[in-house]
Write a protein that holds these residues in place. Structure first.
Motif, PDB file in Angstrom:
ATOM      1  N   THR A 155      16.879  11.312 -23.660  1.00 27.51           N
ATOM      2  CA  THR A 155      17.439  11.959 -24.836  1.00 27.51           C
ATOM      3  C   THR A 155      18.931  11.685 -24.921  1.00 27.51           C
ATOM      4  N   LEU A 156      19.497  12.043 -26.046  1.00 27.18           N
ATOM      5  CA  LEU A 156      20.924  11.861 -26.259  1.00 27.18           C
ATOM      6  C   LEU A 156      21.740  12.689 -25.263  1.00 27.18           C
ATOM      7  N   ALA A 157      21.180  13.792 -24.807  1.00 28.70           N
ATOM      8  CA  ALA A 157      21.869  14.643 -23.843  1.00 28.70           C
ATOM      9  C   ALA A 157      22.030  13.956 -22.489  1.00 28.70           C
ATOM     10  N   ASP A 158      21.253  12.892 -22.217  1.00 29.86           N
ATOM     11  CA  ASP A 158      21.310  12.179 -20.943  1.00 29.86           C
ATOM     12  C   ASP A 158      22.317  11.031 -20.945  1.00 29.86           C
ATOM     13  N   VAL A 159      22.850  10.666 -22.090  1.00 31.37           N
ATOM     14  CA  VAL A 159      23.721   9.497 -22.205  1.00 31.37           C
ATOM     15  C   VAL A 159      25.136   9.859 -21.758  1.00 31.37           C
ATOM     16  N   PRO A 160      25.726   9.065 -20.856  1.00 25.26           N
ATOM     17  CA  PRO A 160      27.091   9.352 -20.391  1.00 25.26           C
ATOM     18  C   PRO A 160      28.137   9.156 -21.492  1.00 25.26           C
ATOM     19  N   SER A 161      29.243   9.825 -21.356  1.00 24.19           N
ATOM     20  CA  SER A 161      30.367   9.691 -22.274  1.00 24.19           C
ATOM     21  C   SER A 161      30.853   8.249 -22.304  1.00 24.19           C
ATOM     22  N   GLY A 162      31.174   7.755 -23.500  1.00 26.96           N
ATOM     23  CA  GLY A 162      31.683   6.405 -23.649  1.00 26.96           C
ATOM     24  C   GLY A 162      30.598   5.353 -23.807  1.00 26.96           C
ATOM     25  N   TRP A 163      29.338   5.717 -23.634  1.00 23.74           N
ATOM     26  CA  TRP A 163      28.238   4.767 -23.735  1.00 23.74           C
ATOM     27  C   TRP A 163      27.627   4.820 -25.130  1.00 23.74           C
ATOM     28  N   ARG A 164      26.904   3.761 -25.481  1.00 28.30           N
ATOM     29  CA  ARG A 164      26.180   3.711 -26.751  1.00 28.30           C
ATOM     30  C   ARG A 164      24.699   3.956 -26.492  1.00 28.30           C
ATOM     31  N   ALA A 165      24.014   4.482 -27.502  1.00 27.86           N
ATOM     32  CA  ALA A 165      22.580   4.715 -27.394  1.00 27.86           C
ATOM     33  C   ALA A 165      21.921   4.401 -28.732  1.00 27.86           C
ATOM     34  N   ARG A 166      20.727   3.805 -28.666  1.00 29.07           N
ATOM     35  CA  ARG A 166      19.964   3.523 -29.884  1.00 29.07           C
ATOM     36  C   ARG A 166      18.915   4.614 -30.061  1.00 29.07           C
ATOM     37  N   VAL A 167      18.895   5.211 -31.229  1.00 31.77           N
ATOM     38  CA  VAL A 167      17.974   6.308 -31.528  1.00 31.77           C
ATOM     39  C   VAL A 167      16.553   5.762 -31.635  1.00 31.77           C
ATOM     40  N   ALA A 168      15.622   6.416 -30.939  1.00 31.86           N
ATOM     41  CA  ALA A 168      14.211   6.029 -30.996  1.00 31.86           C
ATOM     42  C   ALA A 168      13.447   6.952 -31.948  1.00 31.86           C
ATOM     43  N   ARG A 169      13.569   8.258 -31.726  1.00 25.88           N
ATOM     44  CA  ARG A 169      12.818   9.242 -32.510  1.00 25.88           C
ATOM     45  C   ARG A 169      13.602  10.533 -32.631  1.00 25.88           C
ATOM     46  N   LEU A 170      13.263  11.273 -33.670  1.00 28.42           N
ATOM     47  CA  LEU A 170      13.811  12.615 -33.857  1.00 28.42           C
ATOM     48  C   LEU A 170      12.680  13.633 -33.836  1.00 28.42           C
ATOM     49  N   ASP A 171      11.543  13.262 -33.270  1.00 29.13           N
ATOM     50  CA  ASP A 171      10.335  14.099 -33.299  1.00 29.13           C
ATOM     51  C   ASP A 171      10.508  15.455 -32.631  1.00 29.13           C
ATOM     52  N   GLY A 172      11.475  15.603 -31.741  1.00 27.76           N
ATOM     53  CA  GLY A 172      11.661  16.861 -31.038  1.00 27.76           C
ATOM     54  C   GLY A 172      12.390  17.915 -31.868  1.00 27.76           C
ATOM     55  N   LEU A 173      12.673  17.596 -33.136  1.00 30.56           N
ATOM     56  CA  LEU A 173      13.419  18.507 -34.002  1.00 30.56           C
ATOM     57  C   LEU A 173      12.582  18.886 -35.223  1.00 30.56           C
ATOM     58  N   PRO A 174      12.855  20.053 -35.820  1.00 34.36           N
ATOM     59  CA  PRO A 174      12.158  20.433 -37.050  1.00 34.36           C
ATOM     60  C   PRO A 174      12.444  19.426 -38.176  1.00 34.36           C
ATOM     61  N   ALA A 175      11.541  19.334 -39.142  1.00 38.89           N
ATOM     62  CA  ALA A 175      11.656  18.364 -40.235  1.00 38.89           C
ATOM     63  C   ALA A 175      12.973  18.529 -41.011  1.00 38.89           C
ATOM     64  N   ALA A 176      13.374  19.754 -41.265  1.00 40.65           N
ATOM     65  CA  ALA A 176      14.620  19.983 -42.004  1.00 40.65           C
ATOM     66  C   ALA A 176      15.827  19.445 -41.230  1.00 40.65           C
ATOM     67  N   ARG A 177      15.829  19.625 -39.915  1.00 41.36           N
ATOM     68  CA  ARG A 177      16.928  19.132 -39.073  1.00 41.36           C
ATOM     69  C   ARG A 177      16.932  17.599 -39.042  1.00 41.36           C
ATOM     70  N   GLN A 178      15.736  16.996 -39.015  1.00 36.77           N
ATOM     71  CA  GLN A 178      15.631  15.538 -39.027  1.00 36.77           C
ATOM     72  C   GLN A 178      16.239  14.962 -40.302  1.00 36.77           C
ATOM     73  N   GLU A 179      15.922  15.558 -41.430  1.00 34.07           N
ATOM     74  CA  GLU A 179      16.469  15.094 -42.711  1.00 34.07           C
ATOM     75  C   GLU A 179      17.987  15.240 -42.742  1.00 34.07           C
ATOM     76  N   TYR A 180      18.469  16.346 -42.210  1.00 36.19           N
ATOM     77  CA  TYR A 180      19.905  16.607 -42.164  1.00 36.19           C
ATOM     78  C   TYR A 180      20.615  15.533 -41.327  1.00 36.19           C
ATOM     79  N   LEU A 181      20.072  15.212 -40.153  1.00 36.66           N
ATOM     80  CA  LEU A 181      20.687  14.210 -39.287  1.00 36.66           C
ATOM     81  C   LEU A 181      20.608  12.821 -39.912  1.00 36.66           C
ATOM     82  N   GLN A 182      19.497  12.509 -40.561  1.00 32.11           N
ATOM     83  CA  GLN A 182      19.363  11.201 -41.199  1.00 32.11           C
ATOM     84  C   GLN A 182      20.355  11.034 -42.339  1.00 32.11           C
ATOM     85  N   ALA A 183      20.715  12.122 -43.009  1.00 30.13           N
ATOM     86  CA  ALA A 183      21.722  12.056 -44.065  1.00 30.13           C
ATOM     87  C   ALA A 183      23.084  11.642 -43.504  1.00 30.13           C
TER      88      ALA A 183
END
Length: 117
Positions: free
Chosen positions: A44-72
């Motif tokens: 998850t994003l919480a596991d990524v160290p400071s200063g590093w880049r991460a590619r998003v795979a899924r937002l399935d662990g979040l409610p649909a409304a939160r997913q739409e908000y983040l995608q915006a």
């Protein structure tokens, strides 16, 4: 100087010099411990160290409304994010925007690749 009373700094007794030396040593150790071209997989994003880049795979662990908000804001599968800081909240940079995620949101963003670059 006997005329004005000016004295040179004794590096062995100066607290500022000792502090600077300690900080420089920490920076050198940190640079050695973090390889420049290291790549890994992460959960998850919480596991990524400071200063590093991460590619998003899924937002399935979040409610649909939160997913739409983040995608915006550009947090969508396939996008690369840079983690700016991890505590007290996870701050990520998307393009030219910094977003702060509470821990439960950062744990809901699954990443597929992590890059030190």
């Amino acid at each position: 100087c006997p005329a004005c009373g000016y004295r040179t700094v004794d590096p062995g007794r100066s607290g500022i010099v000792r502090l600077g030396t300690r900080l420089a040593g920490r920076l050198r150790r940190s640079a050695r411990e973090r390889p420049e071209q290291q790549r890994a997989t992460a959960g998850t994003l919480a596991d990524v160290p400071s200063g590093w880049r991460a590619r998003v795979a899924r937002l399935d662990g979040l409610p649909a409304a939160r997913q739409e908000y983040l995608q915006a804001y550009g947090v969508a599968p396939g996008r690369w994010l840079r983690v700016v800081q991890r505590t007290p909240v996870t701050v990520v940079r998307v393009e030219h925007t910094d977003l702060a995620f509470e821990p439960e949101i950062a744990r809901g963003v699954e990443v597929e690749a992590v890059d030190a670059g």
